[in-house]
Design an enzyme around this catalytic site. Structure first.
Site, PDB file in Angstrom:
ATOM      1  N   SER A 143     -14.221  28.599 130.941  1.00 44.06           N
ATOM      2  CA  SER A 143     -14.997  29.401 129.994  1.00 44.06           C
ATOM      3  C   SER A 143     -16.409  29.570 130.532  1.00 44.06           C
ATOM      4  O   SER A 143     -16.884  28.735 131.313  1.00 44.06           O
ATOM      5  CB  SER A 143     -15.058  28.691 128.638  1.00 44.06           C
ATOM      6  OG  SER A 143     -16.025  29.289 127.781  1.00 44.06           O
ATOM      7  N   TYR A 156     -16.494  21.184 123.315  1.00 45.40           N
ATOM      8  CA  TYR A 156     -15.866  22.268 124.079  1.00 45.40           C
ATOM      9  C   TYR A 156     -16.630  22.510 125.381  1.00 45.40           C
ATOM     10  O   TYR A 156     -16.033  22.624 126.454  1.00 45.40           O
ATOM     11  CB  TYR A 156     -15.843  23.540 123.228  1.00 45.40           C
ATOM     12  CG  TYR A 156     -15.159  24.715 123.883  1.00 45.40           C
ATOM     13  CD1 TYR A 156     -13.764  24.794 123.931  1.00 45.40           C
ATOM     14  CD2 TYR A 156     -15.895  25.764 124.429  1.00 45.40           C
ATOM     15  CE1 TYR A 156     -13.132  25.883 124.507  1.00 45.40           C
ATOM     16  CE2 TYR A 156     -15.268  26.845 125.016  1.00 45.40           C
ATOM     17  CZ  TYR A 156     -13.887  26.898 125.048  1.00 45.40           C
ATOM     18  OH  TYR A 156     -13.263  27.980 125.641  1.00 45.40           O
TER      19      TYR A 156
END
Length: 255
Positions: A143, A156
């Protein structure tokens, strides 16, 4: 067809980016082991799409947080398909929680899914490729948040930052086996994880103001890059983390 004669194992293959990669790989000639948390209708839809492209599809259910299940996943995938040449670690989760309120359960869910799972599945894959005496490809779906801060999603960001370093280390350690290891780092992609965002016109407008290309990415955008990395065109790329974000990372400003 750039992936003819190859077999890929794709985690998170029941939906979103994982499904798009499975389908694109099939269109490029690869058979696909669809790894999903459950053998459900979503996983079967992906398998049907792979078969519609003229390739073999197999579904294996496993919880990527459990090392024993990951070992079984690789073993069953190999038994069904004959060999696994390509591994895509796509399965991932995020939990919104302000840092002061985040729980151990929140942290464990995210880190075990997003980092522990890819670590041990890559290990099982590399052992398989060593045993057959041939190279292979590992593609991790990371990501932009391996670099970009994301308030209230600290676990995350930590997991994706760890995945980037895992990719770099494995690229060096597995190179003697002929295994390349790369990250794809998507930005804002139009998947179910962003469904609430897409339903909020104000939030969408703010996000698009931060994306120079002025649109969300699609799972198919990510799948195209994965197919490139899996093909002979990507032979000399390893240890890379490739952004696919429409320019988001370099233009982003927290509102």
């Amino acid at each position: 067809m750039r992936l003819a004669g190859r077999t890929a194992l794709v985690t998170g293959g029941g939906s979103g980016i994982g499904r798009a990669i499975a389908i694109r790989f099939a269109q490029e000639g690869a058979d696909v082991v669809v790894a999903a948390h459950h053998c459900n209708a979503a996983a079967e839809q992906t398998a049907q799409a792979v078969r519609a492209a003229g390739r073999r599809a197999f579904i294996v259910a496993a919880d990527v947080r459990d090392v024993a299940q990951l070992t079984r996943l690789m073993d069953e995938g190999i038994a069904a398909a004959g060999a696994i040449d390509l591994l895509v670690n796509d399965a991932g989760v995020e939990v919104r929680a302000p840092f002061l309120d985040a729980t151990e359960a929140d942290y464990d869910l995210v880190l075990e899914t997003n980092l522990k799972g890819p670590y041990f599945l890559a290990q099982a894959f590399a052992r398989h490729r060593r045993a057959v005496g041939a190279g292979g490809r590992i593609i991790n779906i990371s990501s932009v948040h391996e670099d970009l801060c994301f308030p209230h999603f600290t676990s995350y960001c930590v997991s994706k930052g760890g995945l980037r370093m895992l990719t770099r280390n494995l690229a060096i350690e597995l190179a003697p086996l002929g295994i390349t290891v790369n990250n794809i780092a998507p930005g804002a992609i139009g998947t179910a994880i962003n469904r609430s965002l897409q339903a909020n016109p104000r939030e969408m407008a703010d996000l698009l103001d931060n994306i120079p290309l002025r649109r969300l990415g699609t799972p198919e955008d990510v799948a195209g890059l994965a197919a490139f990395l899996a093909s002979a065109d990507g032979d000399y790329i390893t240890g890379a983390s490739l952004l696919i974000d429409g320019g988001l990372l370099w233009a982003y400003a927290e509102q």
